[in-house]
Design a protein around this motif. Sequence first.
Motif, short mmCIF file in Angstrom:
data_model
loop_
_atom_site.label_atom_id
_atom_site.label_comp_id
_atom_site.label_asym_id
_atom_site.label_seq_id
_atom_site.Cartn_x
_atom_site.Cartn_y
_atom_site.Cartn_z
N LEU A 121 0.86 -1.18 0.00
CA LEU A 121 0.00 0.00 0.00
C LEU A 121 0.89 1.23 0.00
O LEU A 121 1.72 1.41 0.91
N ARG A 122 0.75 2.07 -1.00
CA ARG A 122 1.55 3.28 -1.10
C ARG A 122 0.74 4.46 -0.54
O ARG A 122 -0.37 4.71 -0.98
N GLY A 123 1.30 5.12 0.43
CA GLY A 123 0.60 6.21 1.11
C GLY A 123 0.35 7.39 0.19
O GLY A 123 1.05 7.60 -0.79
N GLY A 124 -0.64 8.17 0.57
CA GLY A 124 -1.02 9.32 -0.24
C GLY A 124 -0.57 10.65 0.32
O GLY A 124 -0.95 11.70 -0.20
N ALA A 125 0.24 10.64 1.39
CA ALA A 125 0.65 11.90 2.03
C ALA A 125 2.10 12.25 1.73
O ALA A 125 2.67 13.09 2.44
N GLY A 126 2.68 11.65 0.71
CA GLY A 126 4.04 12.01 0.35
C GLY A 126 5.03 10.90 0.57
O GLY A 126 4.70 9.81 1.03
N ASP A 127 6.28 11.21 0.21
CA ASP A 127 7.35 10.24 0.32
C ASP A 127 7.62 9.89 1.78
O ASP A 127 7.36 10.67 2.69
N GLY A 128 8.20 8.71 1.95
CA GLY A 128 8.54 8.25 3.29
C GLY A 128 9.16 6.87 3.20
O GLY A 128 9.30 6.30 2.12
N PRO A 129 9.51 6.31 4.32
CA PRO A 129 10.15 4.99 4.34
C PRO A 129 9.17 3.87 4.00
O PRO A 129 7.96 4.06 3.97
#
Length: 470
Positions: A121-129
């Motif tokens: 699941l790729r988050g929708g609030a920006g880049d991250g680990p």
Amino acid sequence: MAFFKRSHMRTLSAELVTPPDTPTGTSRRGFLAAACACCALPAFHSALAVTPGAGRPLHLKLDAAAQALEARMIGWRRDIHQNPELGNQETRTAGLVASHLRSLGYEVREQVAVTGVVATLRGGAGDGPVVALRADMDALPVAEEVDLPFASTARAQWGGVEVPVMHACGHDCHTAILMAVAEVLAAHRSELKGTVKLLFQPAEENLPAGEIGGAKRMLAEGAYSDPKPDVVFGLHMVSGLPVGTLGYCPGPAHASADEFRIVVNGRQTHGARPWTGVDPIVIGAQIITALQTIQSRQVNVDQPSVLTIGQFHGGARNNIIPDRAEMNGTLRTYDEARRAYMQRRVTEIAETIAKGMDGSATVHWERNGYPVTVNNPELTERMLPSLARVAGGDGLRMSPRSMAGDDFAYFAQDVPGLYFWVGIAPPGVDPASVPVNHSPRFRVDEAGMLLGLRASLHLVADFTRSGTIG
């Protein structure tokens, strides 16, 4: 205990987040007060002065969503419990998981290491680990002796023998908890930074005939690829902690686990004329006695390890000295150098003693042994405030290392890992009196599942810094 180092007796200042409509420090079922837990907790579990990490609005949202999902999560657990499947046979369980994840919008890959499921699941609030979470799905060849409306009556083939099947180690809970994690995170995807990878793993309890499976095979088949996680988290339900508490251990947390077989060859003869043959049973007895001197005389006792012979087979009659005897055993250590040393010494001692008594011995180490499960110390320290926020009060406890093995070790070898324990012993009952994991009477207080769910959600939110600005 000397095990508890002073470096971990610290205070980290912050505020406590409690779920909506929950009195501070307490709750219904899953948020049990630590006050009732401390009386039942064995003395070797140390409550630490770790102040909960600072809370954010996202934590409250995740807690509310978890609480709303609790009944469904328990329903999934009971369904899986009533329909248990052994390692590499988890087709029904994996199907339920994959269908659920697809309905939530995850990228799903099935049949990883036979029946494993990997979801992203790729988050929708920006880049991250990239954060991975693991749940094991397999049951054990155990006949259930717990009177439950959803008790297992299942049977299956295991090593060519029909056996009863039971979730006697809490893997049904682990699977249901991670299914719930998946649903809560998907619902808050817009606030999630980075990427979450879910690992639903088969065959944690190992496989017969030395077959390689579980975490090791999942990694070999690309479970960590596209994208590779930065960290991995896992949990395990344990009867040695009261419900409402979480346990952890920095550094080596679970021992390595290796199975070995020693075959002694002698020369068959009549039991009344032993001098005309070579007795493999006597040779085997000498080998067993000598093997115990490895721990007592050859290694530093400051580092515990266990070498056990659990099976000894030889002969068919009282008056016949056989030509062959076989022993099976297990080795447990907390250090890979100790593990390699003891494996070498077992082989050398068995072969040398047998040769000195005019026989021969061969030692076979199964290839599917597990390495030491190591909790990365830096990651553990970083995430303690998250666990303390969820456990509340004195609900977070440093626990002693376990001599049980777990192939989460492989996941934690590739990237930093944190494996923690969730208490499921009923409140007000001495955990030492509760049937242990792998017992046919193993029973889960399902109130502990909500704590495991919330802990997993908070770890993801905090490591990815979701719900923060910048």
